[in-house]
Design a protein around this motif. Structure first.
Motif, short mmCIF file in Angstrom:
data_model
loop_
_atom_site.label_atom_id
_atom_site.label_comp_id
_atom_site.label_asym_id
_atom_site.label_seq_id
_atom_site.Cartn_x
_atom_site.Cartn_y
_atom_site.Cartn_z
N LEU A 111 9.46 -26.92 2.70
CA LEU A 111 9.26 -27.45 4.05
C LEU A 111 9.61 -28.94 4.18
N VAL A 112 9.19 -29.74 3.18
CA VAL A 112 9.38 -31.21 3.31
C VAL A 112 10.86 -31.58 3.56
N PRO A 113 11.80 -31.07 2.75
CA PRO A 113 13.21 -31.45 2.99
C PRO A 113 13.69 -31.07 4.39
N LEU A 114 13.25 -29.91 4.87
CA LEU A 114 13.68 -29.45 6.21
C LEU A 114 13.14 -30.38 7.30
N VAL A 115 11.86 -30.76 7.16
CA VAL A 115 11.25 -31.64 8.16
C VAL A 115 11.94 -33.01 8.11
N ARG A 116 12.18 -33.50 6.89
CA ARG A 116 12.82 -34.81 6.75
C ARG A 116 14.21 -34.81 7.37
N GLU A 117 14.99 -33.78 7.01
CA GLU A 117 16.36 -33.68 7.51
C GLU A 117 16.38 -33.62 9.05
N THR A 118 15.49 -32.79 9.61
CA THR A 118 15.49 -32.60 11.07
C THR A 118 15.06 -33.88 11.81
N THR A 119 14.00 -34.54 11.31
CA THR A 119 13.57 -35.76 11.99
C THR A 119 14.67 -36.82 11.93
N GLU A 120 15.35 -36.92 10.77
CA GLU A 120 16.43 -37.91 10.65
C GLU A 120 17.58 -37.60 11.62
N GLN A 121 17.91 -36.32 11.72
CA GLN A 121 19.00 -35.94 12.63
C GLN A 121 18.66 -36.25 14.08
N MET A 122 17.41 -35.95 14.46
CA MET A 122 17.00 -36.20 15.85
C MET A 122 16.95 -37.71 16.12
N GLU A 123 16.47 -38.45 15.13
CA GLU A 123 16.38 -39.90 15.24
C GLU A 123 17.76 -40.49 15.55
N GLN A 124 18.75 -40.02 14.79
CA GLN A 124 20.11 -40.53 14.98
C GLN A 124 20.72 -40.04 16.29
N ALA A 125 20.54 -38.76 16.58
CA ALA A 125 21.17 -38.19 17.76
C ALA A 125 20.67 -38.85 19.04
N PHE A 126 19.38 -39.20 19.07
CA PHE A 126 18.82 -39.75 20.31
C PHE A 126 18.52 -41.24 20.21
N ASN A 127 18.85 -41.83 19.06
CA ASN A 127 18.62 -43.25 18.85
C ASN A 127 17.17 -43.64 19.13
N ARG A 128 16.24 -42.88 18.52
CA ARG A 128 14.81 -43.14 18.74
C ARG A 128 14.11 -43.30 17.40
N ASP A 129 12.94 -43.94 17.45
CA ASP A 129 12.17 -44.19 16.24
C ASP A 129 11.21 -43.02 15.98
N ILE A 130 11.49 -42.26 14.92
CA ILE A 130 10.60 -41.15 14.56
C ILE A 130 10.06 -41.42 13.15
N ARG A 131 8.74 -41.64 13.04
CA ARG A 131 8.15 -42.00 11.75
C ARG A 131 7.56 -40.77 11.09
N LEU A 132 8.01 -40.49 9.88
CA LEU A 132 7.52 -39.31 9.17
C LEU A 132 6.57 -39.72 8.05
N THR A 133 5.38 -39.11 8.02
CA THR A 133 4.43 -39.35 6.94
C THR A 133 4.10 -38.02 6.28
N VAL A 134 4.31 -37.94 4.98
CA VAL A 134 3.98 -36.72 4.25
C VAL A 134 2.80 -37.04 3.35
#
Ligand code: ADP
Length: 259
Positions: A111-134
């Protein structure tokens, strides 16, 4: 065929059978009613943009073609309503896919790699700050899940957080008694208390005018819930108007006995 109270009240075998049968019929009738309601709602949602497109095209045909300002307005409206139709149809197809598919493509997935990958992609696509804490979850901890659908689920929730807020978004992934707990929290417009019970309903949008601008269809959370159900998890939406919203998803980790 409905067995009357004369039989059901006797408590014998036939009575019990009749009771079960009546319950089945009620269940089927309810399913049928929901299906009809869905088709009616979907038709209404599809017809609205088509009506706008139709009236603007006929305006262009009749006289608007010569006036650049009218031409511009008509083309903009036709374009945005066409996009809206397209996104509605895509969402409807996704919903239909779930109704058809009893069995999803379940596989072991970290799960962790999938969540990390998706948040990074969304962050870049929308130019927004998404902070991930595991916290307390290892990179290798796995779900028995359909990876494509879990990704889609994340995208739906993150997309809403992005649409309805401007501040940074916090995503946390933790382990809560055998479940993966995923929280997506925004500090955006939030949802009023009276609207909260309805946010997972198909086509439900809190504020029609606000949402026409943000391009929502009211189907995102309905699809999200279906994905969560498919994985035997739970999803919750907490919010305070003007303060922000938090979506909490619990998904069972893969256990040793599952294959
Ligand atoms: P939509 O495509 O309109 O976003 P959803 O089913 O995803 O549809 O959400 C239903 C409604 O719930 C939205 O129209 C919006 O009013 C509200 N909503 C969903 N997520 C959020 C959020 N993070 N903040 C504020 N409102 C939200």
């Amino acid at each position: 065929l409905m067995l009357g109270p004369k039989y059901t009240s006797r408590g014998d075998e036939i009575g019990r059978l009749g009771h079960t049968f009546n319950e089945m019929i009620t269940h089927l009738q309810e399913h049928d009613r929901k299906q009809r309601q869905f088709v009616a709602d979907a038709s209404h949602e599809l017809r609205t943009p088509l009506t706008v497109i139709e009236s603007y095209t006929s305006m262009l045909q009749r006289w608007g073609g010569n006036d650049p300002a009218i031409r511009r307005e008509a083309l903009d409206a036709i374009h945005s309503e066409t996009r809206r139709l397209k996104s509605l149809i895509e969402s409807l197809l996704k919903l239909a896919e779930f109704e058809r598919e009893e069995q999803a493509m379940m596989e072991e997935m970290a799960l962790v790699p999938l969540v990390r990958e998706t948040t990074e992609q969304m962050e870049q696509a929308f130019n927004r700050d998404i902070r991930l804490t595991v916290s307390g979850v290892s990179e290798r901890q796995r779900l028995l899940a359909d990876a494509k659908k879990i990704k889609q689920l994340l995208i739906i929730i993150l997309d809403n957080a992005i649409k309805y807020s401007v501040k940074p978004i916090d995503v946390t992934l933790a382990d809560v008694s055998g479940f993966a707990e995923l929280k997506i929290a925004d500090q955006g417009v939030g949802v009023a208390e009276e609207d909260l019970p309805h946010v997972f309903e198909r086509f439900y949008r809190v504020d029609q005018t606000r949402n026409r601008e943000t391009g929502g269809t009211g189907l995102g959370l309905a699809i999200a819930r279906q994905i969560v159900d498919l994985h035997h998890g739970t999803i919750r939406f907490d919010s305070k108007a003007g303060q922000g919203s938090t979506v909490t998803i619990l998904l069972p980790w893969k256990t040793q006995s599952e294959h």
